[in-house]
Design a protein around this motif. Structure first.
Motif, PDB file in Angstrom:
ATOM      1  N   ASN A 135       0.958  -1.075   0.124  1.00 54.50           N
ATOM      2  CA  ASN A 135      -0.155  -0.001   0.397  1.00 54.50           C
ATOM      3  C   ASN A 135       0.625   1.058  -0.041  1.00 54.50           C
ATOM      4  N   GLN A 136       2.393   1.537   1.006  1.00 51.14           N
ATOM      5  CA  GLN A 136       2.372   1.865   1.283  1.00 51.14           C
ATOM      6  C   GLN A 136       3.504   2.680  -0.183  1.00 51.14           C
ATOM      7  N   PHE A 137       3.873   1.582  -1.423  1.00 54.10           N
ATOM      8  CA  PHE A 137       4.654   1.293  -2.182  1.00 54.10           C
ATOM      9  C   PHE A 137       3.868   2.427  -3.548  1.00 54.10           C
ATOM     10  N   TYR A 138       2.489   1.250  -3.146  1.00 53.34           N
ATOM     11  CA  TYR A 138       1.516   2.420  -4.624  1.00 53.34           C
ATOM     12  C   TYR A 138       1.306   3.829  -4.391  1.00 53.34           C
ATOM     13  N   ARG A 139       1.066   4.207  -3.034  1.00 49.07           N
ATOM     14  CA  ARG A 139       0.885   5.709  -2.573  1.00 49.07           C
ATOM     15  C   ARG A 139       1.605   6.464  -2.798  1.00 49.07           C
ATOM     16  N   LEU A 140       3.201   6.056  -2.906  1.00 48.71           N
ATOM     17  CA  LEU A 140       4.204   7.147  -3.294  1.00 48.71           C
ATOM     18  C   LEU A 140       3.702   7.552  -4.853  1.00 48.71           C
ATOM     19  N   LEU A 141       3.540   6.269  -5.444  1.00 46.98           N
ATOM     20  CA  LEU A 141       3.629   6.312  -6.604  1.00 46.98           C
ATOM     21  C   LEU A 141       2.584   7.289  -7.282  1.00 46.98           C
ATOM     22  N   ILE A 142       1.266   7.223  -6.162  1.00 42.55           N
ATOM     23  CA  ILE A 142       0.295   7.895  -6.717  1.00 42.55           C
ATOM     24  C   ILE A 142       0.339   9.518  -6.329  1.00 42.55           C
ATOM     25  N   SER A 143       1.174   9.596  -5.247  1.00 43.56           N
ATOM     26  CA  SER A 143       1.411  10.857  -4.786  1.00 43.56           C
ATOM     27  C   SER A 143       2.412  11.444  -5.660  1.00 43.56           C
ATOM     28  N   GLY A 144       2.962  10.769  -6.344  1.00 39.78           N
ATOM     29  CA  GLY A 144       3.818  11.618  -7.419  1.00 39.78           C
ATOM     30  C   GLY A 144       2.912  11.967  -8.944  1.00 39.78           C
ATOM     31  N   LEU A 167       8.234   5.438 -14.272  1.00 41.92           N
ATOM     32  CA  LEU A 167       7.966   5.786 -12.804  1.00 41.92           C
ATOM     33  C   LEU A 167       8.693   5.798 -11.835  1.00 41.92           C
ATOM     34  N   HIS A 168       9.500   6.326 -11.454  1.00 42.32           N
ATOM     35  CA  HIS A 168      10.372   6.876 -10.254  1.00 42.32           C
ATOM     36  C   HIS A 168      10.512   7.374  -8.894  1.00 42.32           C
ATOM     37  N   ILE A 169      10.682   6.522  -7.969  1.00 40.31           N
ATOM     38  CA  ILE A 169      10.743   6.619  -6.663  1.00 40.31           C
ATOM     39  C   ILE A 169      11.909   7.527  -6.157  1.00 40.31           C
ATOM     40  N   GLY A 170      12.316   8.674  -5.617  1.00 46.18           N
ATOM     41  CA  GLY A 170      13.256   9.056  -5.310  1.00 46.18           C
ATOM     42  C   GLY A 170      14.026   8.671  -3.851  1.00 46.18           C
ATOM     43  N   ASP A 171      15.410   8.471  -3.522  1.00 52.50           N
ATOM     44  CA  ASP A 171      15.955   7.716  -3.181  1.00 52.50           C
ATOM     45  C   ASP A 171      15.656   7.891  -1.732  1.00 52.50           C
ATOM     46  N   ARG A 172      14.899   9.327  -1.545  1.00 52.98           N
ATOM     47  CA  ARG A 172      14.764   9.400   0.238  1.00 52.98           C
ATOM     48  C   ARG A 172      13.748   9.004   0.867  1.00 52.98           C
ATOM     49  N   LYS A 232      12.944   6.003  -0.945  1.00 56.40           N
ATOM     50  CA  LYS A 232      12.753   4.572  -0.951  1.00 56.40           C
ATOM     51  C   LYS A 232      13.635   4.162   0.380  1.00 56.40           C
ATOM     52  N   ASP A 233      14.389   5.142   0.832  1.00 62.01           N
ATOM     53  CA  ASP A 233      15.210   4.966   1.919  1.00 62.01           C
ATOM     54  C   ASP A 233      13.999   3.938   3.418  1.00 62.01           C
ATOM     55  N   MET A 234      12.917   5.583   3.304  1.00 66.62           N
ATOM     56  CA  MET A 234      11.623   5.443   3.880  1.00 66.62           C
ATOM     57  C   MET A 234      11.210   4.363   3.494  1.00 66.62           C
ATOM     58  N   LEU A 235      10.809   4.325   3.010  1.00 68.47           N
ATOM     59  CA  LEU A 235       9.663   2.133   2.420  1.00 68.47           C
ATOM     60  C   LEU A 235      11.012   1.829   3.130  1.00 68.47           C
ATOM     61  N   VAL A 236      12.207   1.406   3.370  1.00 68.39           N
ATOM     62  CA  VAL A 236      12.661   0.325   3.375  1.00 68.39           C
ATOM     63  C   VAL A 236      12.895   0.144   5.104  1.00 68.39           C
ATOM     64  N   GLY A 237      12.931   1.355   5.713  1.00 66.12           N
ATOM     65  CA  GLY A 237      12.876   1.246   6.874  1.00 66.12           C
ATOM     66  C   GLY A 237      11.737   0.831   7.431  1.00 66.12           C
ATOM     67  N   MET A 238      10.427   1.255   6.863  1.00 63.51           N
ATOM     68  CA  MET A 238       9.145   1.132   7.483  1.00 63.51           C
ATOM     69  C   MET A 238       9.070  -0.398   7.073  1.00 63.51           C
ATOM     70  N   LEU A 239       9.698  -0.797   5.956  1.00 66.04           N
ATOM     71  CA  LEU A 239       9.915  -2.478   5.855  1.00 66.04           C
ATOM     72  C   LEU A 239      10.273  -3.364   6.748  1.00 66.04           C
ATOM     73  N   ALA A 240      11.430  -2.747   6.714  1.00 68.81           N
ATOM     74  CA  ALA A 240      13.037  -3.745   7.900  1.00 68.81           C
ATOM     75  C   ALA A 240      12.199  -2.920   9.126  1.00 68.81           C
ATOM     76  N   ARG A 241      11.005  -3.198   9.957  1.00 69.46           N
ATOM     77  CA  ARG A 241      10.559  -3.417  11.083  1.00 69.46           C
ATOM     78  C   ARG A 241       9.208  -3.691  10.895  1.00 69.46           C
ATOM     79  N   LYS A 242       8.931  -3.373  10.017  1.00 74.11           N
ATOM     80  CA  LYS A 242       7.426  -4.411   9.891  1.00 74.11           C
ATOM     81  C   LYS A 242       7.947  -6.007   9.683  1.00 74.11           C
TER      82      LYS A 242
END
Length: 477
Positions: free
Chosen positions: A36-45, A181-186, A188-198
């Protein structure tokens, strides 16, 4: 690529690799946890101008959290979780005062219809612990919720970060290759941190829900937001323990909603279906036609809509002098700009009212304590139906409130932005592109909507719900 439909975005996950990303803890699928978070970042952009759909989780207000925790512990000691055939799990977002007691508009009607064998576990919204609850068979999940969240931070290791980055990078590469479609590095790092905690918190999370189900011993789990990926581990545990899971519809669903639409490969996967509920209890047949989530779809009706309409005076007999705009919970600033422009164009002929989304109500209340911004009023009604009754027109982009306003407000209009067209390629409302078009449409004679009300809000919700209970509780999962 400037714009894309959600069907095009779904091609990203239409790949067998997404079924191979698994946790070492019981082989839990990991893509649902960040999907959900991945798709919402794309939709946001693509479609959001002033604020992102996904942001870092804000820090916990410690003093307020401790006060709430103390209140919850005292409440839970007085209302220990009991056993019941039906376990309701709610977020707490739907609470309003009914006859002086707090009542959850999303789930408590279902409890009221079948109280004897139903137990409720609820979360907190804005750290508010409602006092004087109507539902007396209710406990709060905050202690376990806090422990699960803390475990994600304490137990996180490099292996979790490595696994999270592998998934996010793969999905990001698919987005580039298929749709440019591109997700910026920042981000991407936010998504990685979220998923790692999950991933890190999975052992504690699975343990907590097994303990809960063993204690309550439900045959049916009625869970708000069960189709959302963050709830996939709970669905997994319920499936394994032979507990049927249903999600009662709690708001807008559409062809552009990431929680209710999936790629063909995932819909056909038994492993992925185990991450979802068995059933979706819809407001009406129109909603079931909008989504492709691979679950059984039952038309139940909308209890809160029905009960509020029955207790309402004839809306047409009320003075309807408000223009009510519905914020989407993300981009309040663009709604405020539209409301300000409308107030200037209408020159006092109508009162322009802007209603915050429940997710932003507390923040907006603090930001504008006087309840006004220039000539625009901030709606303070906790229940939206009180606002509909006085509305000459209701307008918004992506909101269940637009549908709920049909037959109550004088006129209902969709703000036809790219964001709205993404969610509603087809819709039953009059449309407008800007403030000037709104005023022109407001004065037109056509106020009809192109959908049968019964298809939106099925009648007889009590009979429908109890019929559902009788059928599924007599079945094996």
């Amino acid at each position: 690529m400037q714009q894309a439909s959600f069907a095009q975005l779904l091609e990203i996950e239409n790949d067998p690799a997404f079924l191979t990303f698994r946790s070492s803890v019981e082989g839990t699928l990991l893509w649902p946890l960040i999907r959900n978070q991945f798709y919402r970042l794309l939709i946001s952009g693509l479609y959001y101008q002033s604020a992102p759909l996904v942001a870092e989780v804000p820090s916990v207000p410690r003093r307020q959290a401790l006060v709430s925790l103390g209140q919850v512990v005292r409440h839970n000691l007085r209302h220990r979780a009991q056993q019941g055939d039906v376990l309701v799990m709610a977020t707490g977002a739907g609470s309003f005062l009914r006859d002086g007691k707090w009542f959850n508009r999303i789930t408590d009607y279902l409890v009221e219809a079948s109280p004897a064998n139903t137990v409720t576990i609820e979360g907190l919204m804005d750290w508010h612990v409602p006092q004087q609850r109507w539902n007396q068979r209710l406990s709060y999940w905050l202690p376990w919720q806090g422990a699960i969240s803390l475990s994600g931070r304490v137990l996180q290791r490099k292996r979790h970060l490595h696994q999270a980055r592998e998934i996010v990078e793969y999905a990001g590469l698919r987005a580039i290759q298929l749709l440019d479609l591109h997700i910026g590095d920042r981000d991407k790092d936010m998504l990685v941190g979220m998923l790692a905690r999950k991933i890190a918190r999975l052992p504690i999370m699975l343990y907590a829900y097994r303990r809960l189900f063993e204690r309550v011993r439900p045959r049916l789990l009625m869970m708000e937001q069960a189709c959302y990926g963050d709830f996939s581990p709970i669905n997994q545990v319920a499936h394994e323990m032979g507990i049927r899971v249903a999600e009662p519809q709690h708001g807008m669903v559409s062809v552009g909603h990431d929680a209710y639409c999936y790629a063909p490969l995932l819909r056909d996967s038994q492993a992925f279906r185990a991450c979802l509920p068995h059933d979706f209890l819809a407001y009406g047949a129109w909603w079931t036609e909008q989504i492709n989530v691979p679950v059984n779809k039952w038309v139940i009706g909308h209890p809160h809509y029905t009960e509020q309409r029955q207790g309402m005076l004839n809306p047409q007999a009320q003075e309807q002098n408000d223009i009510l705009l519905l914020s989407d919970g993300i981009e309040f600033s663009i709604y405020l700009a539209l409301a300000t422009e409308l107030a200037a164009l209408l020159k006092g002929r109508y009162r322009v009212v802007l209603r915050p989304h429940p997710l932003e109500r507390a923040r907006i209340g603090l930001q504008y304590p006087g309840g006004r911004v220039g000539d625009v009023c901030i709606d303070g009604n906790r229940d939206i139906y009180s606002s509909f009754v006085t509305a000459r027109a209701v307008a918004g982009e992506v909101s269940t409130g637009l549908f709920e306003a049909i037959g109550v407000a004088g006129q209902v209009m969709l703000w036809e932005t790219p964001k709205a067209r993404f969610s509603y390629p087809e819709h039953p409302f009059s449309g407008f592109a800007n403030a000037r078009e709104f005023v022109d449409t407001l004065h037109s004679s056509d106020r009809s909507v192109s959908v049968v009300e019964e298809d939106l809000w099925a009648s007889g919700w009590r009979d429908n719900y109890n019929g559902y209970l009788r059928q599924v509780l007599d079945e094996s999962v």
